[in-house]
Design an enzyme around this catalytic site. Structure first.
Site, PDB file in Angstrom:
ATOM      1  N   LYS A  82     -24.415  41.964  -3.626  1.00 33.54           N
ATOM      2  CA  LYS A  82     -23.191  41.165  -3.694  1.00 33.54           C
ATOM      3  C   LYS A  82     -23.408  39.781  -3.099  1.00 33.54           C
ATOM      4  O   LYS A  82     -24.077  39.633  -2.063  1.00 33.54           O
ATOM      5  CB  LYS A  82     -22.076  41.900  -2.948  1.00 33.54           C
ATOM      6  CG  LYS A  82     -20.709  41.233  -3.013  1.00 33.54           C
ATOM      7  CD  LYS A  82     -19.688  42.072  -2.263  1.00 33.54           C
ATOM      8  CE  LYS A  82     -18.289  41.486  -2.316  1.00 33.54           C
ATOM      9  NZ  LYS A  82     -17.312  42.348  -1.620  1.00 33.54           N
ATOM     10  N   SER A 157     -13.664  43.294  -4.272  1.00 30.04           N
ATOM     11  CA  SER A 157     -14.354  42.057  -4.537  1.00 30.04           C
ATOM     12  C   SER A 157     -15.814  42.241  -4.938  1.00 30.04           C
ATOM     13  O   SER A 157     -16.462  41.276  -5.335  1.00 30.04           O
ATOM     14  CB  SER A 157     -14.265  41.151  -3.295  1.00 30.04           C
ATOM     15  OG  SER A 157     -14.891  41.753  -2.168  1.00 30.04           O
ATOM     16  N   SER A 181     -13.053  46.765  -0.897  1.00 32.84           N
ATOM     17  CA  SER A 181     -13.844  46.062  -1.903  1.00 32.84           C
ATOM     18  C   SER A 181     -15.100  46.764  -2.389  1.00 32.84           C
ATOM     19  O   SER A 181     -15.769  46.278  -3.301  1.00 32.84           O
ATOM     20  CB  SER A 181     -14.211  44.667  -1.398  1.00 32.84           C
ATOM     21  OG  SER A 181     -13.071  43.851  -1.353  1.00 32.84           O
TER      22      SER A 181
END
Length: 480
Positions: A82, A157, A181
């Site tokens: 990420k 996210s 997330s």
């Protein structure tokens, strides 16, 4: 073995084939890069792919294996990282024009450990600006799309990590979870995602580096965790990334879990609570039905005693919002906003422009204590708590959140009603695929454990996976 067969292998099997030389790391990375070339123009999972680095790492690991040298448990296994997670020498934009050209000088602890275990970095995956959203929008890169339906969000996210994993670009992905997330995109993308207990997986420099406003925040809420296609793969990943580190003052100074064996064992006789709506949340009818059916598996197939019950706290969404603001570098971010405000996400600007007061923050801390106390008292009577992961199935990519759920007007945080309270408490929690809507969209079941009982969350997740077999279902785009 053809490239499609390679990409369908789970990480444990893939690592075994690489170690016994029946598969080459170069061949594996080539398959991943070809899949990325094919699907990235449609999905936008990766914001900064690193194909040259991945191939160089693959060749180096291949030579180690050929020389008979010892390699780590993830040797040759591709992983997506990420873009909020620091990577030395690799651009880390965090979805913001502020850090458009930022290249960190050190790895996050988790990245450091993945590399030491031999994992191959395919690149950085897309995320909303600084992670302040449950979707995949940001001002810098194209919006990430859901492999199950590219008109819809994969959740966030950790949006790009989930999309890359669901599209079989890689078998492992790393996400972060400050308010759901990891679990949000796991639910929306048909994957397994786990937030271990607070402190199990150390964080640094994320949340621990005062040099970079926006990149360091949410210290008492944030977790880093695995996104995988099987529970066993998540256990393997946790065996690598979990464990104490002096750079994180919240890390738990113990290694009391045998992660690789934690997925084994019966659930017979466990006491389980099921809360369909916390007693206050709006929930989509299809989600409610699918999750209720999944919960019955624990009773009928796995031998558990299931009782419908709620922990008893009232909606803490305002508490969560205030804690996020409290743990944001408001001074630093507001200064940056003077130069970049017109290029920042509107919801982030709105948060920074809010007139936060000391009373708001102290009230939030008191409310958090109430939620924590209600939860630990509630969990004294149960081994596990089951809820929907999210209140809705995946929704269109052009919105931040649904305005209506089950005919009820809702505020932006309410579709996340089940995930962020568990960041307040720090308990271990996972999302497993519970089933699919009539349109073939994935829905998640959240499994929450008692404080520090990560092993039971993995065992319950694995037992449910074995009965339901959700890990074998592919998004329709992979059958085209």
């Amino acid at each position: 073995m053809n490239h499609q067969d390679i990409l369908n292998l789970d990480a444990i099997t893939l690592a075994a084939h690489i170690r016994d030389k029946s598969l080459s790391p170069v061949e594996v990375v080539t398959a991943s890069l070809e899949r990325m070339d094919l699907l990235e123009p449609e999905l936008h999972a990766f914001c900064t792919p690193t194909p040259d680095l991945a191939m160089a790492q693959a060749k180096a690991i291949e030579q180690k294996i050929l020389r008979g040298e010892e390699v780590g448990p993830l040797a040759g296994v591709p992983v997506a990282i990420k873009d909020l997670i620091s990577t030395a020498g690799i651009k880390t934009v965090s979805g913001s024009w502020i850090y458009e050209n930022f290249i960190p000088d050190e790895d996050d602890i988790t990245v450091e450990r993945l590399k030491a275990a031999g994992a191959i970095i395919l690149g950085k995956t897309n995320a909303p600006e600084f992670g302040y959203s449950g979707t995949g929008h940001n001002p810098v890169f194209p919006t990430t799309r859901n492999p199950w339906n590219t008109d819809l969000t994969p959740g966030g996210s950790s949006a790009g990590s989930a999309a890359a994993l669901a599209a079989r670009m890689c078998p492992l992905a790393l996400g972060s979870d400050g308010g759901g997330s990891v679990r949000i995109p796991a639910a929306h993308s048909g994957l397994f995602g786990m937030k271990a207990s607070m402190g199990r997986v150390p964080l640094y420099p994320g949340c621990r580096d005062e040099r970079y406003p926006g990149l360091s925040s949410w210290e008492s809420l944030e977790h880093i965790g695995p996104l995988t296609r099987t529970v066993a793969d998540a256990a393997l990943m946790l065996s690598v990334i979990a464990g104490p580190d002096p750079r994180d003052r919240h890390s738990i100074p113990t290694r009391d879990i045998d992660w690789l064996n934690a997925t084994q064992g019966s659930l017979k006789g466990l006491r389980i609570a099921f809360s369909a709506d916390w007693g206050y949340a709006a929930v989509d009818p299809q989600v409610r039905e699918i999750v209720a059916k999944a919960v019955r598996v624990f009773e009928r197939e796995l031998g558990c005693s299931v009782v419908e019950a709620h922990p008893g706290f009232s909606d803490p969404k305002e508490t969560f919002a205030a804690l996020v603001a409290q743990e944001t570098d408001l001074t630093g971010m507001r200064k940056l906003m003077e130069s970049y405000g017109d290029r920042m996400s509107p919801h982030l600007v709105a948060m920074l422009n809010t007139d936060w007061t000391a009373e708001m923050f102290t009230d939030a801390n008191m409310k958090r204590k109430e939620v924590v106390n209600k939860m630990w008292r509630f969990m004294q009577g149960y081994d596990l708590l089951l809820t929907p992961t999210l209140a809705t199935p995946p929704f269109p990519i052009d919105i931040e959140s649904p305005a209506m759920i089950d005919g009820r007007s809702v505020t932006p945080a309410e579709w996340l009603a089940f995930v962020f309270p568990i960041n307040l408490t720090g308990q271990p929690a996972a999302s497993v695929p519970a089933g699919f809507t009539a349109d073939g969209l994935p829905v998640g079941l959240q499994i929450v454990g008692r404080h520090l009982d990560d092993a039971l969350v993995l065992r319950a997740s694995a037992a449910f996976e074995k009965v339901c077999g959700w890990q074998h279902r592919l998004p329709p785009m992979l059958s085209r």
